[in-house]
Design an enzyme around this catalytic site. Sequence first.
Site, PDB file in Angstrom:
ATOM      1  N   LYS A   1       0.770  -1.241   0.184  1.00 48.77           N
ATOM      2  CA  LYS A   1      -0.055   0.047  -0.144  1.00 48.77           C
ATOM      3  C   LYS A   1       0.800   1.463  -0.099  1.00 48.77           C
ATOM      4  O   LYS A   1       0.532   2.195  -0.449  1.00 48.77           O
ATOM      5  CB  LYS A   1      -1.196  -0.092   1.312  1.00 48.77           C
ATOM      6  CG  LYS A   1      -1.929  -0.841   1.163  1.00 48.77           C
ATOM      7  CD  LYS A   1      -2.839  -0.967   2.296  1.00 48.77           C
ATOM      8  CE  LYS A   1      -4.221  -1.884   2.339  1.00 48.77           C
ATOM      9  NZ  LYS A   1      -4.801  -1.884   3.363  1.00 48.77           N
TER      10      LYS A   1
ATOM     11  N   LEU B   1       3.047  -6.332   8.431  1.00 47.68           N
ATOM     12  CA  LEU B   1       2.580  -7.153   9.501  1.00 47.68           C
ATOM     13  C   LEU B   1       2.689  -8.415   9.239  1.00 47.68           C
ATOM     14  O   LEU B   1       2.949  -9.297   9.917  1.00 47.68           O
ATOM     15  CB  LEU B   1       1.180  -6.626   9.659  1.00 47.68           C
ATOM     16  CG  LEU B   1       0.301  -7.427  10.672  1.00 47.68           C
ATOM     17  CD1 LEU B   1       0.875  -7.492  12.146  1.00 47.68           C
ATOM     18  CD2 LEU B   1      -1.038  -7.059  10.477  1.00 47.68           C
TER      19      LEU B   1
ATOM     20  N   TYR C   1     -11.916  -8.033  18.612  1.00 43.61           N
ATOM     21  CA  TYR C   1     -11.406  -8.937  17.777  1.00 43.61           C
ATOM     22  C   TYR C   1      -9.936  -8.626  17.412  1.00 43.61           C
ATOM     23  O   TYR C   1      -9.185  -9.372  17.453  1.00 43.61           O
ATOM     24  CB  TYR C   1     -12.137  -8.296  16.316  1.00 43.61           C
ATOM     25  CG  TYR C   1     -11.311  -8.927  15.225  1.00 43.61           C
ATOM     26  CD1 TYR C   1     -12.057 -10.058  14.743  1.00 43.61           C
ATOM     27  CD2 TYR C   1     -10.598  -8.179  14.239  1.00 43.61           C
ATOM     28  CE1 TYR C   1     -11.144 -10.832  13.591  1.00 43.61           C
ATOM     29  CE2 TYR C   1     -10.063  -8.771  13.124  1.00 43.61           C
ATOM     30  CZ  TYR C   1     -10.505  -9.924  13.015  1.00 43.61           C
ATOM     31  OH  TYR C   1      -9.757 -10.483  11.704  1.00 43.61           O
ATOM     32  N   TYR C   2      -9.343  -7.136  17.524  1.00 43.14           N
ATOM     33  CA  TYR C   2      -7.826  -6.933  17.609  1.00 43.14           C
ATOM     34  C   TYR C   2      -7.348  -7.209  18.799  1.00 43.14           C
ATOM     35  O   TYR C   2      -6.080  -7.622  18.727  1.00 43.14           O
ATOM     36  CB  TYR C   2      -7.837  -5.596  17.321  1.00 43.14           C
ATOM     37  CG  TYR C   2      -7.663  -5.609  15.852  1.00 43.14           C
ATOM     38  CD1 TYR C   2      -6.412  -5.764  14.798  1.00 43.14           C
ATOM     39  CD2 TYR C   2      -8.893  -5.245  15.156  1.00 43.14           C
ATOM     40  CE1 TYR C   2      -6.472  -5.602  13.574  1.00 43.14           C
ATOM     41  CE2 TYR C   2      -9.014  -5.173  13.678  1.00 43.14           C
ATOM     42  CZ  TYR C   2      -7.539  -5.324  12.950  1.00 43.14           C
ATOM     43  OH  TYR C   2      -7.601  -5.249  11.463  1.00 43.14           O
TER      44      TYR C   2
ATOM     45  N   HIS D   1      -8.961   1.555  13.832  1.00 39.75           N
ATOM     46  CA  HIS D   1      -9.974   0.497  13.679  1.00 39.75           C
ATOM     47  C   HIS D   1     -11.177   0.502  14.446  1.00 39.75           C
ATOM     48  O   HIS D   1     -11.981  -0.165  14.424  1.00 39.75           O
ATOM     49  CB  HIS D   1      -9.310  -0.841  14.182  1.00 39.75           C
ATOM     50  CG  HIS D   1      -8.281  -1.562  13.363  1.00 39.75           C
ATOM     51  ND1 HIS D   1      -8.674  -1.823  11.817  1.00 39.75           N
ATOM     52  CD2 HIS D   1      -7.151  -1.672  13.676  1.00 39.75           C
ATOM     53  CE1 HIS D   1      -7.564  -2.107  11.581  1.00 39.75           C
ATOM     54  NE2 HIS D   1      -6.621  -2.203  12.199  1.00 39.75           N
TER      55      HIS D   1
ATOM     56  N   HIS E   1     -14.870   2.453  15.436  1.00 45.23           N
ATOM     57  CA  HIS E   1     -16.167   3.166  14.917  1.00 45.23           C
ATOM     58  C   HIS E   1     -16.864   4.053  15.716  1.00 45.23           C
ATOM     59  O   HIS E   1     -16.496   4.122  16.769  1.00 45.23           O
ATOM     60  CB  HIS E   1     -17.178   1.689  14.486  1.00 45.23           C
ATOM     61  CG  HIS E   1     -16.913   0.523  13.442  1.00 45.23           C
ATOM     62  ND1 HIS E   1     -17.587  -0.241  13.047  1.00 45.23           N
ATOM     63  CD2 HIS E   1     -15.517   0.467  12.768  1.00 45.23           C
ATOM     64  CE1 HIS E   1     -16.978  -1.189  12.362  1.00 45.23           C
ATOM     65  NE2 HIS E   1     -15.820  -0.678  12.209  1.00 45.23           N
TER      66      HIS E   1
ATOM     67  N   ARG F   1     -15.287  -6.186   5.292  1.00 39.81           N
ATOM     68  CA  ARG F   1     -14.226  -6.915   4.644  1.00 39.81           C
ATOM     69  C   ARG F   1     -14.455  -8.512   4.226  1.00 39.81           C
ATOM     70  O   ARG F   1     -14.962  -9.052   5.347  1.00 39.81           O
ATOM     71  CB  ARG F   1     -12.930  -6.503   5.602  1.00 39.81           C
ATOM     72  CG  ARG F   1     -11.838  -7.330   5.357  1.00 39.81           C
ATOM     73  CD  ARG F   1     -10.498  -7.230   6.628  1.00 39.81           C
ATOM     74  NE  ARG F   1      -9.317  -7.340   5.953  1.00 39.81           N
ATOM     75  CZ  ARG F   1      -8.141  -7.551   6.720  1.00 39.81           C
ATOM     76  NH1 ARG F   1      -8.340  -7.274   8.008  1.00 39.81           N
ATOM     77  NH2 ARG F   1      -6.916  -7.771   6.425  1.00 39.81           N
TER      78      ARG F   1
ATOM     79  N   HIS G   1     -24.971   1.175  13.138  1.00 42.57           N
ATOM     80  CA  HIS G   1     -24.835   0.501  14.568  1.00 42.57           C
ATOM     81  C   HIS G   1     -26.213   0.985  15.347  1.00 42.57           C
ATOM     82  O   HIS G   1     -27.035   1.782  14.830  1.00 42.57           O
ATOM     83  CB  HIS G   1     -23.926   1.137  15.296  1.00 42.57           C
ATOM     84  CG  HIS G   1     -22.617   0.816  14.721  1.00 42.57           C
ATOM     85  ND1 HIS G   1     -21.999   1.728  13.687  1.00 42.57           N
ATOM     86  CD2 HIS G   1     -21.674  -0.261  14.904  1.00 42.57           C
ATOM     87  CE1 HIS G   1     -20.889   1.476  13.308  1.00 42.57           C
ATOM     88  NE2 HIS G   1     -20.612   0.190  13.958  1.00 42.57           N
TER      89      HIS G   1
END
Length: 710
Positions: free
Chosen positions: A131, A144, A253-254, A411, A413, A436, A462
């Site tokens: 990227k 990563l 999640y992370y 990350h 929201h 994703r 949401h």
Amino acid sequence: MNYLKKVVLVSFCAFFSLSLMAQTHPSIMLTKANVAAVKKGVNTYPLLRQSYQTVKNAADKALAEPIVVPVPKDGGGGYTHEQHKKNYTNLLNCGVAYQISGEKKYADYVKNVMLNYASQYEKWPLHPKRKSEEDGGRIFWQSLNDFVWQIYTIQAYDLVYDGIPATDRKTIEEKLFVPILKFFTEDRYDVFNKIHNHGTWNLAAVGITGYVLNKREYVEIAIKGSKKDGKTGYLAQIDQLFSPDGYYMEGPYYQRYALLPFVLFAKAINNYEPSRKIFEYRDKLLSKAIHTSLQTSYTDKTFFPLNDAIKDKTYESVELVYGVDLAYADIKAEVDLLDIAKQQNRVIVSDAGLKVAADLAAGKSVPFKYQSLWIRDGGKGDEGGLGILRSGANTDQQCVVLKASSQGMGHGHFDRLNLLFYDNTTEIFPDYGAARFLNIDTKNGGGYLPENNTWAKQTVAHNALVVDQTSHFNAKLEPADKASPTLLYFSNQPNLKAVSAKEAKAYTDVAMLRTSALVKVDGLEKPLLIDVMQAQSAKNHQYDLPFWYKGQLVNTSFPVTAKANQLTALGDKNGYQHIWLNASNKLENKAGMVGLLNKNRFYTNHFVSDNPLEVKLLSIGANDPEMNLVDGKAFMLSSSGQNQTFVSITETHGGTDPINETVSSALPSVSELKLVKSDAQQTIISFKLNNKTYTYQINYTEKENYISLR
């Protein structure tokens, strides 16, 4: 003179001890001192035997196939990307198989693959699909993935170290690992020192490699940062990324993803330098982090999909297998972790895995204790948090999540005071998660889709209040990072579990306050979810409160006439452009209800507003030319005014039996929901249930008697 001799002698002994330890292999998850015991355990304990057999089968499959080390060219999910991932998995599997079986063929495989990489690595430029110059890897499209590759690969090298000739080890170290260390610490200097999960993976790879290769300077900068001043590095990551309760600021999640480098590096530090007492650091923070990660999951094993999250990720993932095994064996965590290990149905073939498998075989497992919790966010615990309310056994548990945490960096929201509701091992009011398709090359190379920004991060995606069709903080990261919600109240009483929080900075002139509770009422099998969303302002605004739901709409208190054709988008920006408006009804009495059927159980949401109320029935999918968005439906409460209160009561009742074609308790028991009063001091509502009128009261200015039901 004698004193100087002693100092020199002690220093030499300390160095020699470290050097000797660094040359003892294996030395990370599986240690040389315990190899014999693990071998015996493989033949004794069913879960360890099963786990090893899975590893060995994968190793044997790798040996049966040709070694392929392609020149990197593909993005996430592409051929070369997946082949290099497959290679590091094969390497680790063969390393474990070598230690347990003693068969040289597995060490030879690892040697040959690593020599292949060593012959090419320094010739590879930055990845062509990168990227940016700053973030690209050599093996993968983002650095990563290179860090992850190294963490797996260095474990394999440690496992087969004694099975590789010295001349080949020299080649592998000088032509592969040393250039990798240079690339990670110099070419990726900014990532190495970044307080972020990418930085964690980088420094853990460097630190573990430093231990295995006996390169102490790399261990030191991994622990303390490139300048060795402690402002960056491993300890700074623990201090800044985790709250005192072990909550990781990017979300569950992370947290799951970042745990692996944290716990693996901790294990290496503890093995090589037990004097650092890393598992005791910050009041056993890593143990708390593992427990908190599990507490931020539902009983179906999935993590709460807050912020950027792939929704079907569970605690069966390898990161939590490592975490649970280490927490139980090395940090001496609670015995209920064995229940999680049993559900994971595998252990790491290691010292820790041996302990877990042995205690499971001895019948020591007890059900995991899911708890109602307020989990603090922020390094100092002062940046909001997550309110988690639970009721019922693990087999059929109600769970409410109020997201009142910090932004979660890039990350995160824009969904302050977002509400999630689970029951019957499924989502009722879900979160969309991330836009994703992970590692599916045809979907934007497996990376985040454009709709992650235009839809998934926007507030309207949401179950959170939207003012004037504009997302919180106008969907800008910098102001969102500077503000956090405030906890007003938390209760974990048997009949009243509640959380109340305030967000005053998401909009310039609107303060939002949400109070959600699970309330047990006589005559009902399941508690009621009572939710009060209040907005306070000096000006008039449009207020939208969506409830995204799973299941089918089966009942409403108002006639529904859905549009038969020519659907229109609800708006043109801030996520509204992705919503189809299917139907709309203005309710004269400011109250109504919507009934849902989900997994053969009924859920009726009764609602009332203090201003004129419109209910909109919505679905996801507008302005989606590449069909990237996942299906979803919602009912939205919309109103206009100065101050605004939306009250809803979600009742769980009855069900269907599709096999026997029977239905029970399809109609709700709650009726006549009324909003009696709502201002800055109090919200008072009333409702009827089984011919009895109940009054539910929130006292915003009181601490002892904040909520009452009578």
